[in-house]
Design a protein around this motif. Structure first.
Motif: not given
Length: 431
Positions: A325-341
């Motif tokens: 869950g924590r990794l998923s949250g970090e992926v969602a909050a990353a400064d990257s294009p939405i498709l990357n997330r």
């Protein structure tokens, strides 16, 4: 905004996990009903029931602790021996009491000793199908997720389309251009951003890695590069400059030597992969996870050591649900294009389902693999008796393995606790 994105990522992983559990239990439920076994409950989660509805003879619902699920099948084990029913728990001790409790709970699901709609009466192959159904559903879900990731979205690939050009041949890769630096070969040759490299010296190139390999191996050599510019092919002569760089050998070692430099930066695009790429990646992940699972106690111990000492955690160490869950949250909050997330989330959820598939095949009760091992042992006993023309043996009474099941449960509980603490206080870091 980042906090909101993080929370959304965690919630998405919670939903994805719930779907994974639901599919796993459905993989048990469908063949069990198909084979005529009476199923009393289909539940997602453990603990108090927060919602349920009875459809036919089965109660479907959700429980308060969403960390697993189960179906309750009638007669998972044969009925208790008559002597055990008479004696109950008298003088049995702790483990004997546990065995009897398991037998009593099992007996409550039976409609008499001759009940035909019970799990233990199924042929061995049907019992294996029922118990394999759950893990296989996780594997199939992972294959679908990987197929969406690779064939639907694609893989970020450095393409043969030119994105930009270097202005010069810098002294080092990190240096800025100066007035004394020579002009980059790509600029001198007349290559333009937007050109697509078709071939180099008559050799077609499918991606930038192939084009780069040819250029790097040809310092000072004139190369004929065919590019597609606005739909028309043009031939361009380019001579790579000679610079110092890393050269990789076939055995994985690297040395410093002369390499060719053109000054071309590729455009990075999502390139869709063939439909078989999803199943292939799933198979590769199964092998990788199996390599971790068989040494799980050692991996958990090492994770616990880093938790206590504050050392850097192995990025390939196992995760708890909290860590996922924590990794998923970090992926969602990353400064990257939405498709990357989106790609990152799908990859995490697919990997989680691969882990559920492999982990549940461990041949220890209470895991699915333990029930499969019991069924295989029962089948082996029956085949042996038939081979030597002996009377059919009694069904294997797996309730006798309750002490081992209890020990496995405690071990899983301890390992899960260590991983949860590590995921909270010494989490795996995204690169």
């Amino acid at each position: 905004m980042e906090v909101l994105a993080f929370v959304i990522g965690v919630l998405l992983m919670a939903v994805g996990l719930a779907v994974s559990i639901a599919l796993h239990e459905l993989g048990h439920l469908w063949p069990a009903k198909k084979f005529g076994v009476r199923v009393g409950q289909y539940m997602i989660g453990f603990g108090p029931t927060i919602w349920s509805r009875r459809i036919g003879e089965t109660e479907y619902g959700f429980k308060a602790i969403p960390v697993g699920g189960y179906i309750s099948m009638a007669g998972m084990y044969p009925p208790s021996p008559q002597a055990a029913r008479r004696d109950g728990r008298a003088g049995g001790g702790f483990f004997a009491t546990m065995v009897q409790d398991a037998r009593d709970a099992n007996d409550e699901t039976l409609h008499g000793d001759d009940d035909p709609r019970v799990f233990y009466r199924l042929p061995v192959w049907k019992r294996i199908v029922v118990m394999l159904g759950g893990p296989v559903m996780n594997l199939l879900f992972a294959i679908v997720l990987f197929a969406i990731l690779l064939s639907g979205i694609g893989v970020q690939t450095a393409t043969t389309t030119v994105s930009s050009l270097s202005e010069c041949v810098p002294a080092t890769s990190s240096a800025a251009c100066t007035a004394s630096d020579p002009e980059a070969p790509s600029v001198a040759a007349g290559i333009e951003p937007g050109d697509t490299i078709v071939s180099i010296d008559g050799q077609p190139v499918a991606d930038f890695a192939e084009a780069s390999a040819i250029i790097r191996s040809s310092p000072g050599e004139a190369l004929t590069i065919v590019v597609d510019r606005d739909g028309a092919e043009q031939s361009i002569m380019l001579t790579p400059a000679t610079t110092q760089g890393q050269i990789s050998a076939d055995d994985g070692t690297t040395t410093t030597g002369e390499i060719g430099f053109a000054g071309i930066s590729p455009a990075v695009e999502y390139v869709r992969q063939p439909i078989w790429a999803g199943p292939r990646m799933a198979a590769e992940n199964v092998g990788a996870v199996a390599g971790i699972i068989w040494q799980l106690p050692v991996k958990v111990w090492e994770t616990g050591v880093t938790l206590v000492t504050g050392g850097e955690r192995d990025p390939n160490s196992p995760l708890s649900i909290v860590g996922a869950g924590r990794l998923s949250g970090e992926v969602a909050a990353a400064d990257s294009p939405i498709l990357n997330r989106v790609s990152g989330f799908l990859g995490l959820l697919a990997s989680l389902n691969i882990a559920l598939f492999v982990f549940n095949l461990i041949p220890l009760l209470p895991l699915d693999g333990g029930h499969i091992a019991v069924a295989l042992w029962d089948g082996l006993k029956r085949a042996w008796a038939k081979l030597f023309r002996r009377p059919p043996p009694k069904p294997v009474d797996a309730t006798k393995l309750v002490p081992i099941t209890f020990a496995v449960f405690i071990a899983l509980l301890v390992m899960g606790g260590i991983l949860i603490l590590a995921d909270l206080f010494n989490p795996v870091q995204l690169l």
